[in-house]
Scaffold this active site. Structure first.
Site, short mmCIF file in Angstrom:
data_model
loop_
_atom_site.label_atom_id
_atom_site.label_comp_id
_atom_site.label_asym_id
_atom_site.label_seq_id
_atom_site.Cartn_x
_atom_site.Cartn_y
_atom_site.Cartn_z
N ASP A 115 31.34 13.28 70.06
CA ASP A 115 29.92 13.02 69.80
C ASP A 115 29.67 11.52 69.65
O ASP A 115 28.70 10.97 70.20
CB ASP A 115 29.46 13.76 68.55
CG ASP A 115 29.62 15.27 68.69
OD1 ASP A 115 28.97 15.84 69.58
OD2 ASP A 115 30.41 15.86 67.93
N ARG A 119 33.40 33.19 71.77
CA ARG A 119 33.12 34.36 72.59
C ARG A 119 34.39 35.16 72.88
O ARG A 119 34.36 36.40 72.91
CB ARG A 119 32.46 33.93 73.90
CG ARG A 119 31.08 33.36 73.73
CD ARG A 119 30.50 32.89 75.05
NE ARG A 119 29.22 32.23 74.86
CZ ARG A 119 28.51 31.70 75.84
NH1 ARG A 119 28.95 31.75 77.08
NH2 ARG A 119 27.36 31.11 75.59
N HIS A 145 31.41 18.61 67.43
CA HIS A 145 32.73 19.10 67.84
C HIS A 145 33.71 18.62 66.78
O HIS A 145 34.35 17.59 66.90
CB HIS A 145 33.12 18.56 69.22
CG HIS A 145 34.49 18.98 69.65
ND1 HIS A 145 34.89 20.30 69.68
CD2 HIS A 145 35.57 18.25 70.05
CE1 HIS A 145 36.14 20.36 70.09
NE2 HIS A 145 36.58 19.13 70.31
N PRO A 166 36.48 10.91 69.01
CA PRO A 166 35.53 11.95 68.59
C PRO A 166 34.34 11.99 69.54
O PRO A 166 33.59 11.02 69.64
CB PRO A 166 35.12 11.52 67.18
CG PRO A 166 35.39 10.04 67.15
CD PRO A 166 36.52 9.77 68.08
N THR A 176 46.13 19.43 72.93
CA THR A 176 45.44 20.55 73.57
C THR A 176 45.07 20.11 74.99
O THR A 176 44.71 18.95 75.19
CB THR A 176 44.16 20.95 72.81
OG1 THR A 176 43.23 19.86 72.85
CG2 THR A 176 44.47 21.30 71.36
#
Length: 308
Positions: free
Chosen positions: A122, A152, A174, A120, A219
């Site tokens: 952060d 976006r 995140h 993770p 990913t």
């Protein structure tokens, strides 16, 4: 410019490939626990240079051999077994990995900037800040950059405007405790309002990473492109405004924490923190995210790692 990628799994390999195509360094080093995989990637990328405009030195190395890098891109992660429902599931094993890895990398690369990709993110960025001894400006987590890019991209379909012309950020964790910054979102100085349709877009972004993960098991493409945007800002000292996970000593009463805010990135790393004006609901979302991240930090890190 010498860049070392630490970890040559799906993400590390994709970042290496993107760096070669974009010609963002003179010297690229691939390092990981599986040295044969790193060697294979390095050889494959050497063959790729025949189709690229810029040549570079590409080599593999054992983790302990990585030295004198300008940028360290840390993607190393302990393997998972089976489906994953939260990035926090990676926490305990990756904390132990970082305790072994980061001090060695710091000793051998004392002038490097550190870009943390490992999840993770952060918590891992906070841990790297605590145990590296580096100035906080030289340590960046990829944070919500990919989330903001996804936001976006989906907003651009509705607005019929190129994603790069939209000013819209996702900040915070995140992970599940991220939030959209609608109060300052705009296109061509026209405000992008918060409405149910756009909240649906955010909800789609919120689950996008796991949609990809559940479909193919990992990913890699979007995160590789995101990492290259950060690296490009460093290499060219372009001072781009990018949402990244960074250590915060004190902001809005939140102390000793690590999460994503907009920062200015250049050759020296994070040059400046930007502090957008948040409306009441955004402040509550930030406070919630910060509290939960700090709880996770306190739970995962031993007292000797936590200097607060």
């Amino acid at each position: 410019m010498k860049i070392a990628i630490i970890g040559t799994g799906h993400v590390g390999s994709a970042i290496a490939y993107a760096l070669v195509l974009k010609g963002l360094c003179d010297h690229l080093v691939l390092a990981g626990r599986n040295l044969a995989k790193a060697q294979g990637d390095a050889l494959d990328l050497q063959h790729t240079l025949a189709f690229c405009e810029r040549s570079m030195l590409i080599e593999s190395a054992a983790l302990e051999e990585v030295a004198d890098s300008d940028i360290l891109v840390v993607t190393a992660s302990m393997p998972t077994s089976g489906p994953m429902s939260s990035r926090l599931e990676l926490g305990p094993a990756n904390v132990e990995l970082f305790r072994q890895l980061i001090p060695m990398l710091v000793r051998n690369n004392p002038n490097a900037l550190l870009l943390v990709i490992t999840n993770p993110v952060d918590i891992m960025t906070y841990l790297a800040t605590q145990i590296s001894g580096f100035p906080t400006a030289r340590i960046m987590g990829i944070g919500t950059l990919v989330d903001s890019a996804r936001f976006r991209s989906l907003l651009s379909l509705e607005e019929q405007i190129h994603p790069d012309d939209l000013r819209a950020y996702i900040l915070g964790e995140h992970g599940p405790n991220q939030f959209p910054l609608f109060s300052t979102a705009s296109a061509g100085s026209e405000h992008i309002d918060d409405n149910p349709a756009r909240r649906d877009i955010f909800n789609a972004v919120h689950s996008a990473g796991f949609d990809v993960y559940n479909a193919k098991g990992y990913t890699n493409y979007a995160i590789a492109a995101a990492a290259c945007e950060v690296i490009r800002a460093i290499v060219y000292d372009s001072r781009r405004t990018i949402p990244l996970s960074t250590y915060l000593d004190d902001w809005l009463g939140i102390q000793d924490n690590c999460f994503s805010i907009p920062v200015v990135v250049g050759r020296r790393g994070i040059i400046r923190h930007l502090h957008p004006d948040l409306n009441r609901s955004e402040k509550k979302a930030l406070e919630k995210a910060a509290r939960l991240i700090k709880d996770q930090i306190d739970r995962l890190l031993l007292p000797e790692d936590n200097l607060s």
